[in-house]
Design an enzyme around this catalytic site. Structure first.
Site, PDB file in Angstrom:
ATOM      1  N   SER A  98       0.655  32.546 -50.287  1.00 37.29           N
ATOM      2  CA  SER A  98       0.902  31.383 -49.648  1.00 37.29           C
ATOM      3  C   SER A  98       1.384  30.444 -50.599  1.00 37.29           C
ATOM      4  O   SER A  98       1.698  30.543 -51.778  1.00 37.29           O
ATOM      5  CB  SER A  98      -0.768  30.893 -49.749  1.00 37.29           C
ATOM      6  OG  SER A  98      -0.869  29.440 -49.446  1.00 37.29           O
TER       7      SER A  98
ATOM      8  N   TYR B  26      -9.524  29.644 -53.621  1.00 38.29           N
ATOM      9  CA  TYR B  26      -8.695  30.353 -52.670  1.00 38.29           C
ATOM     10  C   TYR B  26      -7.533  30.485 -53.397  1.00 38.29           C
ATOM     11  O   TYR B  26      -6.632  31.733 -53.295  1.00 38.29           O
ATOM     12  CB  TYR B  26      -8.869  29.922 -51.442  1.00 38.29           C
ATOM     13  CG  TYR B  26      -7.781  30.532 -50.631  1.00 38.29           C
ATOM     14  CD1 TYR B  26      -7.920  31.477 -49.937  1.00 38.29           C
ATOM     15  CD2 TYR B  26      -6.479  29.666 -50.133  1.00 38.29           C
ATOM     16  CE1 TYR B  26      -6.769  32.158 -49.002  1.00 38.29           C
ATOM     17  CE2 TYR B  26      -5.379  30.169 -49.357  1.00 38.29           C
ATOM     18  CZ  TYR B  26      -5.599  31.353 -48.995  1.00 38.29           C
ATOM     19  OH  TYR B  26      -4.531  31.905 -48.049  1.00 38.29           O
TER      20      TYR B  26
ATOM     21  N   LYS C 156      -4.895  34.027 -54.457  1.00 37.13           N
ATOM     22  CA  LYS C 156      -3.490  34.338 -54.036  1.00 37.13           C
ATOM     23  C   LYS C 156      -2.739  34.461 -55.684  1.00 37.13           C
ATOM     24  O   LYS C 156      -1.972  35.411 -55.592  1.00 37.13           O
ATOM     25  CB  LYS C 156      -2.920  33.598 -53.101  1.00 37.13           C
ATOM     26  CG  LYS C 156      -3.477  33.511 -51.855  1.00 37.13           C
ATOM     27  CD  LYS C 156      -3.333  34.942 -51.179  1.00 37.13           C
ATOM     28  CE  LYS C 156      -4.167  34.918 -49.932  1.00 37.13           C
ATOM     29  NZ  LYS C 156      -4.173  36.115 -49.354  1.00 37.13           N
TER      30      LYS C 156
HETATM   31  P1  NAD Z   1      -7.920  35.510 -40.622  1.00 41.41           P
HETATM   32  O1  NAD Z   1      -9.174  35.127 -41.210  1.00 41.41           O
HETATM   33  O2  NAD Z   1      -7.828  35.103 -39.254  1.00 41.41           O
HETATM   34  O3  NAD Z   1      -7.684  37.074 -41.234  1.00 41.41           O
HETATM   35  C1  NAD Z   1      -8.403  37.712 -41.968  1.00 41.41           C
HETATM   36  C2  NAD Z   1      -8.848  39.036 -41.262  1.00 41.41           C
HETATM   37  O4  NAD Z   1      -9.445  39.784 -42.560  1.00 41.41           O
HETATM   38  C3  NAD Z   1     -10.203  38.720 -40.779  1.00 41.41           C
HETATM   39  O5  NAD Z   1      -9.952  39.364 -39.358  1.00 41.41           O
HETATM   40  C4  NAD Z   1     -11.139  39.342 -41.527  1.00 41.41           C
HETATM   41  O6  NAD Z   1     -12.088  39.828 -40.528  1.00 41.41           O
HETATM   42  C5  NAD Z   1     -10.415  40.373 -42.302  1.00 41.41           C
HETATM   43  N1  NAD Z   1     -11.236  40.523 -43.586  1.00 41.41           N
HETATM   44  C6  NAD Z   1     -11.485  39.703 -44.541  1.00 41.41           C
HETATM   45  N2  NAD Z   1     -11.767  40.244 -45.597  1.00 41.41           N
HETATM   46  C7  NAD Z   1     -11.989  41.667 -45.159  1.00 41.41           C
HETATM   47  C8  NAD Z   1     -12.466  42.653 -46.276  1.00 41.41           C
HETATM   48  N3  NAD Z   1     -12.861  42.719 -47.256  1.00 41.41           N
HETATM   49  N4  NAD Z   1     -12.152  44.022 -45.627  1.00 41.41           N
HETATM   50  C9  NAD Z   1     -11.727  44.183 -44.042  1.00 41.41           C
HETATM   51  N5  NAD Z   1     -11.365  43.125 -43.450  1.00 41.41           N
HETATM   52  C10 NAD Z   1     -11.380  41.768 -44.185  1.00 41.41           C
HETATM   53  O7  NAD Z   1      -6.821  35.058 -41.464  1.00 41.41           O
HETATM   54  P2  NAD Z   1      -5.154  34.799 -41.312  1.00 41.41           P
HETATM   55  O8  NAD Z   1      -4.655  33.284 -40.794  1.00 41.41           O
HETATM   56  O9  NAD Z   1      -4.905  35.821 -40.384  1.00 41.41           O
HETATM   57  O10 NAD Z   1      -4.532  35.136 -42.771  1.00 41.41           O
HETATM   58  C11 NAD Z   1      -4.087  36.441 -42.954  1.00 41.41           C
HETATM   59  C12 NAD Z   1      -3.775  36.486 -44.357  1.00 41.41           C
HETATM   60  O11 NAD Z   1      -2.657  35.592 -44.787  1.00 41.41           O
HETATM   61  C13 NAD Z   1      -4.704  36.016 -45.362  1.00 41.41           C
HETATM   62  O12 NAD Z   1      -4.503  36.888 -46.674  1.00 41.41           O
HETATM   63  C14 NAD Z   1      -4.770  34.615 -45.695  1.00 41.41           C
HETATM   64  O13 NAD Z   1      -5.120  34.326 -46.923  1.00 41.41           O
HETATM   65  C15 NAD Z   1      -3.029  34.578 -45.761  1.00 41.41           C
HETATM   66  N6  NAD Z   1      -2.510  33.242 -45.754  1.00 41.41           N
HETATM   67  C16 NAD Z   1      -3.111  32.804 -44.335  1.00 41.41           C
HETATM   68  C17 NAD Z   1      -2.607  31.182 -44.078  1.00 41.41           C
HETATM   69  C18 NAD Z   1      -3.100  30.548 -42.829  1.00 41.41           C
HETATM   70  O14 NAD Z   1      -2.696  29.398 -42.691  1.00 41.41           O
HETATM   71  N7  NAD Z   1      -3.394  31.231 -41.859  1.00 41.41           N
HETATM   72  C19 NAD Z   1      -1.665  30.620 -44.900  1.00 41.41           C
HETATM   73  C20 NAD Z   1      -1.319  31.288 -46.071  1.00 41.41           C
HETATM   74  C21 NAD Z   1      -1.542  32.688 -46.327  1.00 41.41           C
HETATM   75  C1  UD1 Z   2      -3.871  24.579 -46.674  1.00 40.26           C
HETATM   76  C2  UD1 Z   2      -4.108  25.106 -47.962  1.00 40.26           C
HETATM   77  C3  UD1 Z   2      -3.106  26.183 -47.985  1.00 40.26           C
HETATM   78  C4  UD1 Z   2      -3.502  27.327 -46.915  1.00 40.26           C
HETATM   79  C5  UD1 Z   2      -3.661  26.474 -45.499  1.00 40.26           C
HETATM   80  C6  UD1 Z   2      -4.008  27.577 -44.578  1.00 40.26           C
HETATM   81  C7  UD1 Z   2      -4.524  23.241 -49.514  1.00 40.26           C
HETATM   82  C8  UD1 Z   2      -3.852  22.238 -50.492  1.00 40.26           C
HETATM   83  N1  UD1 Z   2      -3.556  24.115 -48.969  1.00 40.26           N
HETATM   84  O1  UD1 Z   2      -2.936  23.725 -46.279  1.00 40.26           O
HETATM   85  O2  UD1 Z   2      -3.453  26.857 -49.284  1.00 40.26           O
HETATM   86  O3  UD1 Z   2      -2.760  28.494 -46.955  1.00 40.26           O
HETATM   87  O4  UD1 Z   2      -4.388  25.462 -45.680  1.00 40.26           O
HETATM   88  O5  UD1 Z   2      -5.601  27.830 -44.508  1.00 40.26           O
HETATM   89  O6  UD1 Z   2      -5.722  23.110 -49.407  1.00 40.26           O
HETATM   90  N2  UD1 Z   2      -5.037  16.916 -42.246  1.00 40.26           N
HETATM   91  C9  UD1 Z   2      -5.517  15.466 -41.556  1.00 40.26           C
HETATM   92  N3  UD1 Z   2      -6.664  15.818 -40.831  1.00 40.26           N
HETATM   93  C10 UD1 Z   2      -7.198  16.909 -40.652  1.00 40.26           C
HETATM   94  C11 UD1 Z   2      -6.873  18.112 -41.261  1.00 40.26           C
HETATM   95  C12 UD1 Z   2      -5.802  17.924 -42.007  1.00 40.26           C
HETATM   96  O7  UD1 Z   2      -4.786  14.711 -41.985  1.00 40.26           O
HETATM   97  O8  UD1 Z   2      -8.487  16.754 -39.982  1.00 40.26           O
HETATM   98  C13 UD1 Z   2      -3.625  16.733 -42.961  1.00 40.26           C
HETATM   99  C14 UD1 Z   2      -4.123  17.363 -44.271  1.00 40.26           C
HETATM  100  O9  UD1 Z   2      -4.406  16.139 -45.092  1.00 40.26           O
HETATM  101  C15 UD1 Z   2      -2.643  17.707 -44.802  1.00 40.26           C
HETATM  102  C16 UD1 Z   2      -2.072  18.413 -43.547  1.00 40.26           C
HETATM  103  O10 UD1 Z   2      -3.224  17.906 -42.394  1.00 40.26           O
HETATM  104  O11 UD1 Z   2      -1.888  16.719 -45.204  1.00 40.26           O
HETATM  105  C17 UD1 Z   2      -2.127  19.964 -43.124  1.00 40.26           C
HETATM  106  O12 UD1 Z   2      -3.491  19.938 -43.621  1.00 40.26           O
HETATM  107  P1  UD1 Z   2      -4.298  21.667 -43.391  1.00 40.26           P
HETATM  108  O13 UD1 Z   2      -3.809  22.055 -42.034  1.00 40.26           O
HETATM  109  O14 UD1 Z   2      -5.484  21.812 -43.861  1.00 40.26           O
HETATM  110  O15 UD1 Z   2      -3.202  22.427 -44.154  1.00 40.26           O
HETATM  111  P2  UD1 Z   2      -2.776  22.423 -45.895  1.00 40.26           P
HETATM  112  O16 UD1 Z   2      -3.781  21.554 -46.514  1.00 40.26           O
HETATM  113  O17 UD1 Z   2      -1.166  22.170 -46.114  1.00 40.26           O
END
Ligand code: NAD
Ligand code: UD1
Length: 342
Positions: A128, A154, A158
């Site tokens: 991330s 969290y 990462k």
């Molecule tokens: P998600 O929660 O939808 O998917 C994660 C999946 O992993 C889920 O289905 C959950 O049931 C499964 N899981 C969790 N722990 C487990 C374990 N110990 N064993 C087996 N299964 C397990 O999340 P996502 O948004 O699809 O994210 C996927 C990956 O990307 C994660 O590693 C997350 O940290 C990373 N990531 C996500 C975002 C985002 O904004 N969505 C941003 C940056 C990084």
């Molecule tokens: C966050 C995490 C990032 C993670 C990602 C996905 C932080 C700093 N970063 O990103 O590590 O990978 O989520 O889970 O926590 N906002 C509003 N109102 C809301 C929600 C969000 O104004 O109700 C604004 C926030 O202030 C921010 C932007 O929208 O400026 C994006 O927020 P969000 O979607 O939560 O993502 P990040 O914080 O960028």
């Protein structure tokens, strides 16, 4: 396409995992999902099968369970691993640091150990942009920008997982890995059948917007109006989940011909402010959104965007979809979910 066939996809029933599984199948891979369903709705799996037009192997189990993983590696001839499985809720991680460190770090260590036992040496890891912390002196970060201080447990998981993978690649020359640093993944599959399904009230901005417009939530609060940006709201690099999914195919192809460790930012390279995102939503949906300004949210970075040059030149990947595409697809997914009573 590469010669690889069976790809283990941990967390493959989740948001990004399910979209990646669809793209893997479209490219001729045979994904084997492992998921403990701690954050996935079982219906997502049947929907993913519907989109992919194919039944999908899914084994329910936990990545922290080495005996379970061994069973999987014995049962299937796995050639590479995409490791999505992790807990990902930033706020929750502040209250439950031990659960986050255990699940995310122990899950990775256990997986790497079993991969070594079975001589599987190709890993794609979900990282991330949170590893950059608050960028200093620049708002566009490249992979050579030093990692910073993540703002949550969290984020630290990462950061630490990246270091564990770095050390593993150094210790075992045959082991190769691609770490993908996602910026802000948004959107849903264009079919509207799969998308992000947050548990409880969403923390992320786009699900909050669509759920407000759908009447599930009352009003969006925009956190902060006095940031040092043109309209005073934070700027993020929103990237369509299908573009993220495509990058994983490119990462598998990259591993076919490259050794060692590579790190790529996954973003569009273009920032969108929160007010611009709201306007994009109103335009796409034709609905005015109920929102108000509130105080800043602790830990928010003013602006962060990806330098995407390395992904373009080395991974041969770039985002093809726009923020408007992501907003349209998220809104479509939200409406379909309501129509289906979900
Ligand atoms: P998600 O929660 O939808 O998917 C994660 C999946 O992993 C889920 O289905 C959950 O049931 C499964 N899981 C969790 N722990 C487990 C374990 N110990 N064993 C087996 N299964 C397990 O999340 P996502 O948004 O699809 O994210 C996927 C990956 O990307 C994660 O590693 C997350 O940290 C990373 N990531 C996500 C975002 C985002 O904004 N969505 C941003 C940056 C990084
Ligand atoms: C966050 C995490 C990032 C993670 C990602 C996905 C932080 C700093 N970063 O990103 O590590 O990978 O989520 O889970 O926590 N906002 C509003 N109102 C809301 C929600 C969000 O104004 O109700 C604004 C926030 O202030 C921010 C932007 O929208 O400026 C994006 O927020 P969000 O979607 O939560 O993502 P990040 O914080 O960028």
């Amino acid at each position: 396409m590469s010669g690889k066939k069976n790809i283990l996809v941990t967390g493959g029933a989740g948001y990004i995992g399910s979209h990646t599984v669809v793209e893997l199948i479209a490219k001729g891979y045979e994904p084997v999902i492992v998921d403990n369903f701690s954050n996935a709705q079982p219906i997502m799996l049947s929907r993913t099968e519907q989109v992919a037009g194919k039944s999908i192997i899914c084994e329910k189990g936990d990545c922290t369970d080495a005996a379970f993983l061994r069973q999987i590696f014995r049962k299937y001839t796995i050639e590479g691993v995409i490791h999505f499985a992790a807990f990902k809720a930033v706020n929750e991680s502040v209250d439950k640091p031990l659960e986050y460190y255990h699940n995310n770090i122990e899950g990775l260590i256990c997986l790497l150990g079993v991969m070594r036992e079975f001589n599987i040496s190709q890993l794609v890891f979900s990282s991330s942009c949170t590893v950059y912390g608050t960028p200093v002196g620049t708002r566009t970060v490249s992979e050579s920008t030093p990692v910073g201080t993540p703002n949550s447990p969290y984020g630290w998981t990462k950061w630490m997982c990246e270091q564990i993978i770095r050390d593993t690649v150094t210790a075992f020359p045959e082991f190769k890995a691609v770490m993908l640093r996602y910026f802000n993944p948004v959107g849903a599959h264009e079919s509207g059948l799969i998308g992000e399904w947050p548990q409880g009230t969403p923390n992320n901005i786009l699900p909050y917007i669509t759920q407000t417009a759908a009447g599930r939530l009352e009003q969006l609060t925009v956190f902060g109006d006095d940031y040092d940006t043109p309209d005073g709201t934070c700027i993020r690099d929103f990237i369509h989940v299908t573009d993220i999914a495509d990058a994983h195919i490119k990462a598998l192809e990259y591993l076919d011909t490259n050794n060692g460790l590579a790190i790529f930012n996954l973003g569009t390279g273009k920032g969108t402010s929160i007010l611009e995102l709201i306007r994009a939503f109103e335009q796409v949906s034709g609905k005015p959104l109920s929102w108000k300004f509130g105080p800043r949210r602790a830990g928010d970075v003013t602006e962060i965007c990806a330098d995407v040059e390395l992904a373009r030149s080395e991974l041969k990947w770039e985002a093809r979809r726009t923020v408007a595409d992501a907003v349209r697809d998220s809104w479509n997914w939200e409406q379909k979910r309501i129509a289906d009573g979900l």
